[in-house]
Design a protein around this motif. Structure first.
Motif, PDB file in Angstrom:
ATOM      1  N   GLU A  54       0.833  -1.210   0.000  1.00 17.13           N
ATOM      2  CA  GLU A  54       0.000   0.000   0.000  1.00 17.13           C
ATOM      3  C   GLU A  54       0.865   1.258   0.000  1.00 17.13           C
ATOM      4  O   GLU A  54       0.542   2.237  -0.668  1.00 17.13           O
ATOM      5  CB  GLU A  54      -0.935  -0.001   1.210  1.00 17.13           C
ATOM      6  CG  GLU A  54      -2.033  -1.020   1.127  1.00 17.13           C
ATOM      7  CD  GLU A  54      -2.981  -0.783  -0.039  1.00 17.13           C
ATOM      8  OE1 GLU A  54      -3.285   0.384  -0.348  1.00 17.13           O
ATOM      9  OE2 GLU A  54      -3.419  -1.772  -0.632  1.00 17.13           O
ATOM     10  N   GLY A  55       1.959   1.218   0.744  1.00 19.53           N
ATOM     11  CA  GLY A  55       2.886   2.350   0.744  1.00 19.53           C
ATOM     12  C   GLY A  55       3.523   2.566  -0.618  1.00 19.53           C
ATOM     13  O   GLY A  55       3.691   3.708  -1.074  1.00 19.53           O
ATOM     14  N   TYR A  57       2.165   1.711  -3.485  1.00 24.40           N
ATOM     15  CA  TYR A  57       1.084   2.218  -4.333  1.00 24.40           C
ATOM     16  C   TYR A  57       0.893   3.718  -4.116  1.00 24.40           C
ATOM     17  O   TYR A  57       0.770   4.490  -5.065  1.00 24.40           O
ATOM     18  CB  TYR A  57      -0.210   1.465  -4.009  1.00 24.40           C
ATOM     19  CG  TYR A  57      -1.409   1.929  -4.791  1.00 24.40           C
ATOM     20  CD1 TYR A  57      -1.591   1.544  -6.114  1.00 24.40           C
ATOM     21  CD2 TYR A  57      -2.370   2.740  -4.203  1.00 24.40           C
ATOM     22  CE1 TYR A  57      -2.699   1.957  -6.830  1.00 24.40           C
ATOM     23  CE2 TYR A  57      -3.472   3.162  -4.902  1.00 24.40           C
ATOM     24  CZ  TYR A  57      -3.633   2.769  -6.219  1.00 24.40           C
ATOM     25  OH  TYR A  57      -4.724   3.198  -6.923  1.00 24.40           O
ATOM     26  N   TRP A  58       0.901   4.136  -2.843  1.00 30.03           N
ATOM     27  CA  TRP A  58       0.762   5.551  -2.527  1.00 30.03           C
ATOM     28  C   TRP A  58       1.926   6.350  -3.102  1.00 30.03           C
ATOM     29  O   TRP A  58       1.725   7.412  -3.693  1.00 30.03           O
ATOM     30  CB  TRP A  58       0.694   5.738  -1.010  1.00 30.03           C
ATOM     31  CG  TRP A  58       0.740   7.182  -0.610  1.00 30.03           C
ATOM     32  CD1 TRP A  58      -0.303   8.051  -0.586  1.00 30.03           C
ATOM     33  CD2 TRP A  58       1.892   7.911  -0.209  1.00 30.03           C
ATOM     34  NE1 TRP A  58       0.131   9.283  -0.191  1.00 30.03           N
ATOM     35  CE2 TRP A  58       1.489   9.225   0.040  1.00 30.03           C
ATOM     36  CE3 TRP A  58       3.231   7.582  -0.043  1.00 30.03           C
ATOM     37  CZ2 TRP A  58       2.364  10.208   0.458  1.00 30.03           C
ATOM     38  CZ3 TRP A  58       4.105   8.562   0.362  1.00 30.03           C
ATOM     39  CH2 TRP A  58       3.673   9.864   0.612  1.00 30.03           C
ATOM     40  N   HIS A  61       1.718   6.839  -6.913  1.00 26.62           N
ATOM     41  CA  HIS A  61       0.780   7.886  -7.318  1.00 26.62           C
ATOM     42  C   HIS A  61       1.247   9.267  -6.882  1.00 26.62           C
ATOM     43  O   HIS A  61       1.030  10.249  -7.594  1.00 26.62           O
ATOM     44  CB  HIS A  61      -0.615   7.590  -6.760  1.00 26.62           C
ATOM     45  CG  HIS A  61      -1.316   6.534  -7.541  1.00 26.62           C
ATOM     46  ND1 HIS A  61      -1.967   6.798  -8.722  1.00 26.62           N
ATOM     47  CD2 HIS A  61      -1.446   5.208  -7.329  1.00 26.62           C
ATOM     48  CE1 HIS A  61      -2.485   5.679  -9.203  1.00 26.62           C
ATOM     49  NE2 HIS A  61      -2.169   4.686  -8.364  1.00 26.62           N
ATOM     50  N   ARG A  62       1.900   9.354  -5.755  1.00 25.54           N
ATOM     51  CA  ARG A  62       2.371  10.644  -5.231  1.00 25.54           C
ATOM     52  C   ARG A  62       3.481  11.210  -6.102  1.00 25.54           C
ATOM     53  O   ARG A  62       3.517  12.407  -6.374  1.00 25.54           O
ATOM     54  CB  ARG A  62       2.886  10.434  -3.802  1.00 25.54           C
ATOM     55  CG  ARG A  62       3.585  11.592  -3.205  1.00 25.54           C
ATOM     56  CD  ARG A  62       2.600  12.512  -2.507  1.00 25.54           C
ATOM     57  NE  ARG A  62       3.268  13.456  -1.655  1.00 25.54           N
ATOM     58  CZ  ARG A  62       3.558  14.707  -2.017  1.00 25.54           C
ATOM     59  NH1 ARG A  62       3.228  15.146  -3.194  1.00 25.54           N
ATOM     60  NH2 ARG A  62       4.173  15.501  -1.178  1.00 25.54           N
TER      61      ARG A  62
END
Length: 67
Positions: A54-55, A57-58, A61-62
């Motif tokens: 999840e990190g 993935y974040w 996108h960031r």
């Protein structure tokens, strides 16, 4: 398969703790064969892998890596 890898890792970890004198040999054998400890380690590893993905993935996108 994961439980076998976890058990091997716990045995090596217990061996290191015994070699450093942190725990005794009796405690180490109980530590490496206790199914409750193995289940806790499996759960922790699962949560860590989920958090890592999840990190990632974040971060993708960031920073604009995901397109």
């Amino acid at each position: 398969m994961l439980s076998v890898i976890i058990r091997i890792g716990l045995r090596y970890g217990a061996g290191i703790l015994v070699a450093r004198g942190i725990i005794g040999a009796d405690d180490a054998s109980a530590f490496s064969v206790d199914p409750d400890i193995q289940m806790a380690v499996e759960t922790g590893l699962g949560l860590a892998m989920a958090g890592l993905s999840e990190g990632w993935y974040w971060a993708a996108h960031r920073f604009g890596w995901a397109k």
